[in-house]
Design a protein around this motif. Structure first.
Motif, mmCIF file in Angstrom:
data_model
loop_
_atom_site.group_PDB
_atom_site.id
_atom_site.type_symbol
_atom_site.label_atom_id
_atom_site.label_comp_id
_atom_site.label_asym_id
_atom_site.label_seq_id
_atom_site.Cartn_x
_atom_site.Cartn_y
_atom_site.Cartn_z
ATOM 1 N N GLY A 126 0.814 -1.205 0.000
ATOM 2 C CA GLY A 126 0.000 0.000 0.000
ATOM 3 C C GLY A 126 0.847 1.253 0.000
ATOM 4 O O GLY A 126 2.082 1.209 0.003
ATOM 5 N N ASP A 127 0.175 2.401 0.001
ATOM 6 C CA ASP A 127 0.874 3.681 0.032
ATOM 7 C C ASP A 127 1.452 3.927 1.423
ATOM 8 O O ASP A 127 0.821 3.594 2.431
ATOM 9 N N VAL A 128 2.638 4.531 1.461
ATOM 10 C CA VAL A 128 3.303 4.829 2.731
ATOM 11 C C VAL A 128 3.370 6.338 2.918
ATOM 12 O O VAL A 128 3.931 7.050 2.075
ATOM 13 N N LYS A 182 3.808 10.250 0.479
ATOM 14 C CA LYS A 182 3.455 11.572 0.981
ATOM 15 C C LYS A 182 4.077 11.789 2.348
ATOM 16 O O LYS A 182 4.189 10.843 3.145
ATOM 17 N N VAL A 183 4.485 13.027 2.604
ATOM 18 C CA VAL A 183 4.985 13.425 3.918
ATOM 19 C C VAL A 183 3.988 14.397 4.523
ATOM 20 O O VAL A 183 3.580 15.366 3.873
ATOM 21 N N LEU A 184 3.577 14.127 5.753
ATOM 22 C CA LEU A 184 2.679 15.014 6.487
ATOM 23 C C LEU A 184 3.504 15.785 7.508
ATOM 24 O O LEU A 184 4.140 15.181 8.372
ATOM 25 N N LEU A 185 3.500 17.085 7.408
ATOM 26 C CA LEU A 185 4.289 17.931 8.302
ATOM 27 C C LEU A 185 3.370 18.656 9.274
ATOM 28 O O LEU A 185 2.567 19.497 8.874
ATOM 29 N N SER A 229 16.370 8.667 -2.808
ATOM 30 C CA SER A 229 15.873 8.338 -4.147
ATOM 31 C C SER A 229 14.371 8.521 -4.290
ATOM 32 O O SER A 229 13.780 8.057 -5.264
ATOM 33 N N GLY A 230 13.738 9.202 -3.337
ATOM 34 C CA GLY A 230 12.297 9.407 -3.380
ATOM 35 C C GLY A 230 11.918 10.806 -3.844
ATOM 36 O O GLY A 230 12.734 11.719 -3.850
ATOM 37 N N THR A 231 10.652 10.971 -4.206
ATOM 38 C CA THR A 231 10.135 12.271 -4.654
ATOM 39 C C THR A 231 8.736 12.493 -4.105
ATOM 40 O O THR A 231 7.808 12.845 -4.837
ATOM 41 N N ALA A 232 8.563 12.303 -2.825
ATOM 42 C CA ALA A 232 7.239 12.425 -2.212
ATOM 43 C C ALA A 232 6.811 13.884 -2.100
ATOM 44 O O ALA A 232 7.641 14.796 -2.033
ATOM 45 N N THR A 233 5.525 14.094 -2.078
ATOM 46 C CA THR A 233 4.988 15.431 -1.841
ATOM 47 C C THR A 233 4.929 15.693 -0.333
ATOM 48 O O THR A 233 4.862 14.759 0.476
ATOM 49 N N ILE A 234 4.960 16.956 0.038
ATOM 50 C CA ILE A 234 4.875 17.354 1.437
ATOM 51 C C ILE A 234 3.569 18.120 1.652
ATOM 52 O O ILE A 234 3.305 19.103 0.953
ATOM 53 N N GLU A 235 2.772 17.652 2.601
ATOM 54 C CA GLU A 235 1.500 18.303 2.930
ATOM 55 C C GLU A 235 1.544 18.771 4.378
ATOM 56 O O GLU A 235 1.883 18.010 5.277
ATOM 57 N N THR A 236 1.214 20.029 4.596
ATOM 58 C CA THR A 236 1.179 20.568 5.958
ATOM 59 C C THR A 236 -0.164 20.265 6.592
ATOM 60 O O THR A 236 -1.225 20.496 5.982
ATOM 61 N N ILE A 237 -0.143 19.709 7.800
ATOM 62 C CA ILE A 237 -1.382 19.429 8.530
ATOM 63 C C ILE A 237 -1.368 20.194 9.853
ATOM 64 O O ILE A 237 -0.324 20.638 10.318
#
Length: 312
Positions: A30-32, A56-59, A159-167
């Motif tokens: 699944g998605d991490v 995705k990164v949640l900040l 080697s990743g290119t995840a998006t960063i979302e502020t929560i």
């Protein structure tokens, strides 16, 4: 199915165990997503976005998260927990402080210290100081899990290119207050991430011998220093050096045990090392039962001789 990894970090960079935890999450499938809960933590979020396999990164960035107080991190996790099938944290002091609180609030059973993933709901974890492996299946709607770092090969950090979302972070719970932190600075590699570890036990006799005998060998090998609980209890070194069930769990490429008898508590913390070398005058010492190579004799003669050989 989406998995949340609670990252351990210092606001500027990720701690090594986070990469192993992401590896465990990928085994589940699944998605991490990775949660960075901190303050002025954009550096850690940027590092997490580069980790291989992270979608995705949640900040969550707020003053009350600056020091990683478990109650405040837990409250932030609970705000988003309903979005995830699994919530993972490293089985470090940081992760073990947060995950049980999250599990309790969600009213689910935590699965602790996993070392392997069989399926989305079935995992392996050591019990009885690592002398047996339990196969655990969970039917909970969300699985809250801590991951033993030595059980999973770390994923690539760049080697990743995840998006960063502020929560939005949860408000300060007011249940705890950060007072101060004392940091032990080591000139050697960090114990849990070192490729080579030289550990000493009570057989070294005293604090002076511990450093005089082991330091040259550790220098020759470029190794981290470790110790048995007996050596720590005797005051040879502080507990930041302790390897074992109640200390740090390590799995370096090379582990050299000097003057360590090999109590179950210690073996639980190092027996997954790739190569184990034991030096002890007692040929019946339990440490020889897990060692790949054993030297029987006086450590005060053998260790300096080994160190001199390494210098040539």
């Amino acid at each position: 199915m989406t998995i949340l990894v609670i990252a351990e970090h210092d606001n500027a960079a990720l701690k090594a165990a986070t990469l192993n935890t992401v590896a465990a999450a990928q085994k589940i499938g699944g998605d991490v997503h990775v949660l960075i809960a901190g303050h002025n933590a954009q550096g850690a979020a940027d590092a997490a976005a580069k980790v291989a396999g992270v979608a995705k990164v949640l900040l969550a960035d707020a003053p009350q998260l600056a020091e990683g107080l478990a109650e405040n991190v837990e409250a932030t996790v609970l705000r988003i927990a309903q979005n995830y099938s699994h919530i993972l944290a490293p089985a470090t002091a940081y992760g073990k402080n947060i995950a049980p609180r999250v599990a309790a609030k969600l009213d689910v059973a935590q699965i602790s210290d996993i070392t392997a993933v069989h399926s989305v709901d079935t995992f392996e974890r050591p019990i009885y100081a690592g002398n047996a492996i339990a196969l655990v299946k969970s039917n909970d709607f969300v699985k809250v899990i801590t991951v033993r770092a030595t059980g999973f090969e770390a994923v690539a950090a760049n080697s990743g290119t995840a998006t960063i979302e502020t929560i939005e972070a949860a408000s300060d719970t007011g249940l705890s207050l950060f007072v101060t932190r004392e940091i032990t600075k080591l000139d050697r590699p960090e114990l849990t991430s070192a490729n080579t570890v030289v550990s000493g036990g009570r057989g070294l006799g005293n604090k002076e011998n511990f450093h005089a005998v082991l330091a040259p060998l550790a220098d020759a090998l470029g190794a981290a220093l470790g110790a048995s609980r007996a050596a720590v209890d005797a005051g040879f070194v502080s507990n930041v050096y302790q390897v074992g069930q109640t200390g740090k769990i390590v799995a370096p490429r090379l582990y050299v045990a000097v003057g360590i008898s090999g109590a179950i508590q210690h073996l639980a913390g190092m027996k997954d090392s790739n190569v184990i070398v034991a030096i002890n005058k007692d040929e019946e010492a339990p440490i020889f039962g897990v060692a790949d190579y054993g030297l029987v004799g006086d450590l005060f003669d053998l260790v300096p001789e080994l160190e001199r050989a390494l210098q040539h």
